[in-house]
Design an enzyme around this catalytic site. Structure first.
Site, PDB file in Angstrom:
ATOM      1  N   HIS A   1       0.920  -1.055   0.139  1.00 56.15           N
ATOM      2  CA  HIS A   1      -0.001  -0.207   0.253  1.00 56.15           C
ATOM      3  C   HIS A   1       0.914   1.142  -0.079  1.00 56.15           C
ATOM      4  O   HIS A   1       1.856   1.403   0.929  1.00 56.15           O
ATOM      5  CB  HIS A   1      -0.797   0.017   1.197  1.00 56.15           C
ATOM      6  CG  HIS A   1      -1.949   0.991   1.072  1.00 56.15           C
ATOM      7  ND1 HIS A   1      -1.897   2.423   0.889  1.00 56.15           N
ATOM      8  CD2 HIS A   1      -3.420   0.897   0.917  1.00 56.15           C
ATOM      9  CE1 HIS A   1      -3.158   2.764   1.111  1.00 56.15           C
ATOM     10  NE2 HIS A   1      -4.025   1.884   0.659  1.00 56.15           N
TER      11      HIS A   1
ATOM     12  N   ASP B   1      -7.366  -5.350   1.467  1.00 55.44           N
ATOM     13  CA  ASP B   1      -7.844  -6.150   0.098  1.00 55.44           C
ATOM     14  C   ASP B   1      -7.615  -7.569   0.398  1.00 55.44           C
ATOM     15  O   ASP B   1      -8.466  -8.490   0.185  1.00 55.44           O
ATOM     16  CB  ASP B   1      -7.532  -5.566  -1.015  1.00 55.44           C
ATOM     17  CG  ASP B   1      -7.686  -4.399  -1.424  1.00 55.44           C
ATOM     18  OD1 ASP B   1      -8.890  -3.795  -1.117  1.00 55.44           O
ATOM     19  OD2 ASP B   1      -6.827  -3.453  -2.101  1.00 55.44           O
TER      20      ASP B   1
END
Length: 407
Positions: A299, A347
């Site tokens: 990320h 996710d």
């Protein structure tokens, strides 16, 4: 090399910031970054701490001189490998309170335990009719967006942007979105907790308390994440004084992009593939061979671990049958780490939940959208208090110079 001395090349700085290399030099010219000539004479290097600080401030494009891209917000702070809602650690909030309680506190700054959201009968009936009229192949965001539009038409007071009216809309819109979705199992409309009702829309399996807790945790962790693309769209809509239903519709429109809300679906399919083939190495190799990124890893805002993923993985460990799925997720992470350290992001954790619970691949997108609606409302409330239409950047025209003859 010590972290305090870490230097990045122009390409590395651009990748970390998510911009083009020329934009990095624009930051330097505006005093937002300092540069040092590379000893080899092949370019400049940049202090990694300065670059990371710029990422945290959300300054991804050079300022145009106005306040359009300098959005002050008191909703979410992302700092190092933690994030905070109104100054409070978001993962701690998710562990101690339910989604509705956190959402209501985010809007009002007053914590009320036991808060539950209820959909008004007329708006819910309109939303269900609209969702029911969609083709069977419609995606989750299609259904949510149509439900929001139908609910808005059923509300003659939707244009009232006073604070109390917006809060009333928020507390009814979110449950309307959930209860308008077709049931996958026995519907739990009379069950007060939103997570339990949403579960019945995502899978026919019985939730059990561990399942409800995991889904409630996921909703709470995903409420907001600073100025993501969908949230920026929401702020633009609110700046134009769009009503809350339209604001949420704007967010849903952007969320449907494959680079935003659909990311967990890709991770879901990958985990399913790993479980079927019994090897993360083979699945990771297939992704890389096809020129695709391995989904669910890394990320840009967290140089280390994504705190949302770690919090959700902890709760998922209590879910019956979660062991093999969590092992598959960790194996994917470990396999990729042989060459580059990329930690699991939210996710992948959301995909682990959907696979364990027997939900479809698109379930994570639904959870993401429902959860983020609360954050969108919080940003809309902030924007309603700002000068109208302030989100109006100027275009930098690069077409033919006028006057020009007609073709």
């Amino acid at each position: 090399m010590d972290d305090e001395e870490q230097r990045l090349t122009t390409r590395e700085a651009a990748e970390r910031l998510g911009v083009k290399p020329e934009t990095v030099y624009a930051y330097v010219s505006r005093g937002q970054l300092s540069s040092r000539r590379d000893p080899t004479g092949r370019g400049s290097t940049f202090d990694a701490r300065e670059v990371d600080a710029l990422v945290r401030r959300g300054r991804r494009e050079p300022s145009t001189g106005g306040d359009a891209l300098q959005i002050r917000t008191g909703v979410t702070l992302i700092d190092r490998d933690r994030y905070y809602f109104r100054g409070v650690d978001a993962t701690e909030l998710a562990r101690r309170f339910h989604y509705e309680e956190i959402a209501d506190w985010l809007w009002t700054d007053t914590l009320r335990t036991g808060v539950r959201f209820t959909a008004p009968a007329e708006a819910l009936a309109a939303a269900r009719r609209a969702v029911g009229a969609l083709p069977a192949h419609s995606g989750p965001t299609d259904r949510l967006r149509v439900a929001a539009i139908a609910a808005s038409v059923a509300d003659p007071l939707r244009f009232d942007l006073s604070r109390d009216a917006v809060l009333a809309t928020a507390r009814t819109l979110i449950p309307t979105l959930v209860d308008a979705l077709p049931a996958a199992g026995p519907p739990r409309d009379g069950d007060g907790l939103l997570a339990r009702r949403l579960w019945s829309r995502l899978t026919a399996r019985e939730a059990g308390e561990p399942g409800v807790r995991a889904l409630d945790m996921a909703l709470s962790l995903l409420i907001d994440h600073d100025l993501a693309a969908s949230t920026l769209a929401v702020r633009v809509a609110a700046s134009a004084r769009a009503h809350p239903y339209a604001v949420v519709s704007a967010g849903l429109g952007v969320l449907e992009g494959p680079l935003h809300g659909a990311a967990s679906g890709l991770a879901h399919r990958m985990l399913t593939d790993v479980l079927e083939r019994g090897s993360a190495a083979a699945v990771v190799a297939d992704h890389l061979r096809a020129g695709r990124r391995v989904p669910g890893l890394g990320h840009r805002l967290y140089p280390g671990r994504d705190p949302r993923a770690e919090a959700l993985f902890t709760v998922l460990a209590e879910l019956p049958g979660a062991g093999p799925v969590l092992a598959a997720a960790r194996e994917v992470e470990a396999t990729t780490a042989r060459h580059v350290t990329l930690h699991a992001n939210v996710d992948l954790a959301l995909a682990a939940l959907s696979v364990t619970a027997g939900m479809p691949a698109e379930a994570g997108e639904t959870v993401f959208a429902v959860a983020r609606t609360a954050g969108w409302i919080a940003h809309a409330i902030e924007e309603y208090g700002e000068r109208p239409l302030r989100m109006r950047p100027s275009g930098r025209y690069n077409g033919p110079r006028p006057p020009r003859d007609l073709p």
